[in-house]
Each structure stands twice: as C-alpha cells, then as structure tokens.
Design an enzyme around this catalytic site. Structure first.
Site, PDB file in Angstrom:
ATOM      1  N   VAL A 109       0.842  -1.196   0.000  1.00 29.01           N
ATOM      2  CA  VAL A 109       0.000   0.000   0.000  1.00 29.01           C
ATOM      3  C   VAL A 109       0.882   1.253   0.000  1.00 29.01           C
ATOM      4  O   VAL A 109       0.535   2.279  -0.570  1.00 29.01           O
ATOM      5  CB  VAL A 109      -1.002  -0.020   1.194  1.00 29.01           C
ATOM      6  CG1 VAL A 109      -0.287   0.103   2.523  1.00 29.01           C
ATOM      7  CG2 VAL A 109      -2.033   1.074   1.042  1.00 29.01           C
ATOM      8  N   ILE A 151     -12.093  -1.549 -56.237  1.00 31.01           N
ATOM      9  CA  ILE A 151     -11.524  -1.056 -54.980  1.00 31.01           C
ATOM     10  C   ILE A 151     -10.049  -0.700 -55.151  1.00 31.01           C
ATOM     11  O   ILE A 151      -9.591   0.361 -54.716  1.00 31.01           O
ATOM     12  CB  ILE A 151     -11.725  -2.098 -53.846  1.00 31.01           C
ATOM     13  CG1 ILE A 151     -13.234  -2.241 -53.582  1.00 31.01           C
ATOM     14  CG2 ILE A 151     -10.977  -1.695 -52.583  1.00 31.01           C
ATOM     15  CD1 ILE A 151     -13.617  -3.306 -52.585  1.00 31.01           C
ATOM     16  N   HIS A 280     -12.177  -3.934 -38.895  1.00 30.00           N
ATOM     17  CA  HIS A 280     -12.967  -3.961 -40.139  1.00 30.00           C
ATOM     18  C   HIS A 280     -13.851  -2.714 -40.258  1.00 30.00           C
ATOM     19  O   HIS A 280     -15.089  -2.803 -40.283  1.00 30.00           O
ATOM     20  CB  HIS A 280     -13.817  -5.238 -40.199  1.00 30.00           C
ATOM     21  CG  HIS A 280     -14.236  -5.584 -41.603  1.00 30.00           C
ATOM     22  ND1 HIS A 280     -14.385  -6.875 -42.044  1.00 30.00           N
ATOM     23  CD2 HIS A 280     -14.541  -4.797 -42.669  1.00 30.00           C
ATOM     24  CE1 HIS A 280     -14.768  -6.876 -43.311  1.00 30.00           C
ATOM     25  NE2 HIS A 280     -14.863  -5.618 -43.706  1.00 30.00           N
TER      26      HIS A 280
HETATM   27  O1  LIG Z   1     -18.556  -4.893 -48.176  1.00 29.02           O
HETATM   28  C1  LIG Z   1     -17.666  -5.617 -47.715  1.00 29.02           C
HETATM   29  O2  LIG Z   1     -17.453  -6.755 -48.153  1.00 29.02           O
HETATM   30  C2  LIG Z   1     -16.858  -5.125 -46.634  1.00 29.02           C
HETATM   31  O3  LIG Z   1     -15.882  -5.731 -46.266  1.00 29.02           O
HETATM   32  C3  LIG Z   1     -17.263  -3.852 -45.972  1.00 29.02           C
HETATM   33  O4  LIG Z   1     -16.177  -3.224 -45.400  1.00 29.02           O
END
Ligand SMILES: O=C(O)C(=O)CO
Length: 315
Positions: A109, A151, A280
């Site tokens: 303590v 993407i 994510h």
């Molecule tokens: O749309 C998807 O597959 C994703 O991973 C979203 O982030």
C-alpha cells in the site's frame, strides 16, 4: 534511455504469506513480458498464469530480495514490472527497463520506494525526437495492388496525389480497361512482392486466394515495405505475417481485416509495434454504409421483379 510510455502505476494493499518453491519461473510466448521481483504468494502468480495475457519471470526467493545488479538486468525491455516494497524504483531502474515499460504494480500500500517524479517524467508523450514515429513516404514509391478491381482502382486514385511513382498490379490476368485509369503495369506475383514499397491486398477471398499472402510472399518483399490488407483476413497466413513483422522481414502492416474478427486483444499481432490493426472499419462512413444498404435493397427489388440487378455476382 528514457521511459516514454509509462501508462499505469498500481499500489496493492496485500498482506499474504506463502509462496512457490521452484527457482526462476519463465513462461515463453509472444505475450507482453513481465518481471516479478519477489516470490509473491501463489494467488497472485496464479492470476498472472491463468490470465494468458503475459509471460513472466520471477525472482524466486522469499528470503532475500533480488540483488540490484540482477534486477537491473532482468527488467531490460519488460512491458510490466511487479515489485514489492524492497525494490527501489528510481531513475536508474526505469532507464534500465527502457521504453517498453507500460505498467508498474507494487505489492504494497505504501509507495515510498517509488520515485514518483521519475515515474511522472516518463508518463506522457516524452519530448519530440528527430526520428520519432517516422514512416515511409508515398512520394516516389511503387504501390502494388494484389487483385485489381474497383476497390484497387479507387485506392490508387486516392494515393496518386501523394506523388506515387508507379502503380503495379497482379491478378489472374491483365485488366487493361481498369489498369489504364491509373496507369498501372501488370506484373507477376513475384515481381509485385519484390517491387512494391506498399502492397495493398484488394482481392476477394476464394479457395485460390486463401492465405495467398504467406511466407513465400513476405520473404520476397523489401525490408522497408508495408503490407496493407483491407480485403479479407483469410487471404493472409497470420503466423507468417507475424514472423515477417517480428523478424524485420518487412517494415510494417496495416490490417483492417483479420481472422477472427475482431481479433482477440491478446493476439500476438497486437504485441508488435509495426502492426496497426482496425476492427474492419475501412468502409465505416455514413455515406458509404447508406450507399451499400441502398444498393443491396435495390438489387433485391430488381431481382424480385425479374429485372437485371445493378450488381450481380455471376455464379
Ligand atoms: O462490403 C464488404 O465486403 C466489406 O468488407 C465492408 O467493409
């Protein structure tokens, strides 16, 4: 070296007797390292052991405190220190521990054995240093895209203003219609690994791409390269990635996706300073999620009406 990241100091009003009988205890793993300066009573050791959160080493004597010289050696690079009132925690000891030390916990303590001024000094950001938190620049770099689709193109368009020197990509076959939009060159998988300063994984997870990012890929990458994954965790062999990052085979990684999700906080990848992990959230903006939900709803209605969907996965 000064301690920069001390986050927590705990005092514990315990008064329990008893102890373990073995000599130095060592649990080897990739978990944060802790040094326990005394044979503390078994309940405390049991908690540390069972937590699965740390590996620890113990000065296993109740009779004599750990000699100062030994203590200064043992604390080198530890993430946590559990001491008792017999250890002086001063500048010399904190310097010996170094910048990894985040938590100091004392089984007492009283805290008169702790140099509070020295601890306070090490609690914040520390002073600005010339190479502090430095990273690699996109300017003049080669950015590699593994799996060129919408993407990958969108990522390249966002990176181009940072003066990337060259975009390269690999896929099952060249995709000139997409590649021309970003002036990207088609290369083999091996060349992608060798040339990329930043390697962004943008492919779908399929039986063919499962764990495609493994030691074969990492071993061909530059020691200064950064690995980015925003696709699916399953495209990466995480043990191989851990190995590549911890041995300096590659410089760093940024992961938005992992296996499992979210990654448990005691996962070895979280122990690495050169790995940034997000749960994510790469698409987590209100606008994007609204667009995703509208698209899914419209596709459903079109399908039910027997009309062509806006986006249809060809089976
Ligand atoms: O749309 C998807 O597959 C994703 O991973 C979203 O982030």
């Amino acid at each position: 070296m000064a301690l920069r990241r001390l986050q927590k100091i705990a005092v514990t009003p315990l008064n329990i007797t008893g102890g373990l009988t073995s000599n130095i205890q060592r649990e080897m793993s990739t978990l944060p390292r802790v040094y326990v300066t005394r044979q503390i009573p078994p309940e405390g050791l049991k908690i540390l052991r069972k937590s699965g959160q740390v590996q620890f080493e113990l000065w296993d004597s109740d009779d004599i405190p750990v000699p100062r010289k030994e203590l200064l050696q043992k604390v080198k690079g530890v993430d946590g220190l559990l001491c008792t009132l017999t250890e002086k925690i001063d500048a010399e000891l904190l310097d010996a521990a170094g910048p990894n030390l985040k938590v100091l916990s004392t089984m007492s303590v009283g805290f008169d054995h702790l140099s509070l001024d020295e601890l306070k000094k090490r609690g914040g950001w520390g002073t600005w240093r010339t190479l502090w938190l430095c990273g690699y620049e996109l300017a003049n770099s080669t950015v590699g895209i593994l799996g060129l689709g919408r993407i990958g193109v969108a990522i390249a368009e966002r990176l181009a203003p940072f003066k990337v020197r060259k975009f390269i990509y690999t896929d099952v076959a060249p995709r000139p219609e997409l590649a021309s939009a970003i002036n990207a060159e088609y290369v083999s998988f091996d060349e992608l690994a060798k040339q990329s300063d930043f390697l962004a994984v943008c492919c779908a997870l399929t039986p063919e791409t499962k764990e495609i990012c493994n030691k074969n890929l990492f071993s061909k990458m530059k020691k200064t390269s950064i690995f980015i994954n925003t696709s699916r965790g399953g495209v990466v062999n995480q043990e191989d990635l851990y190995e590549a990052l911890s041995t300096g085979q590659i410089a760093g990684a940024g992961l938005d996706v992992t296996v499992p999700e979210p990654l448990p906080t005691n996962h070895p990848l979280f122990t690495l300073k050169n790995c940034v992990i997000l749960p994510h959230i790469a698409s987590a903006s209100y606008t994007t999620r609204d667009a995703m939900s509208s698209l899914a709803a419209n596709n459903l209605l079109l399908g039910l009406r027997g009309q062509p969907m806006i986006k249809e996965l060809k089976l």
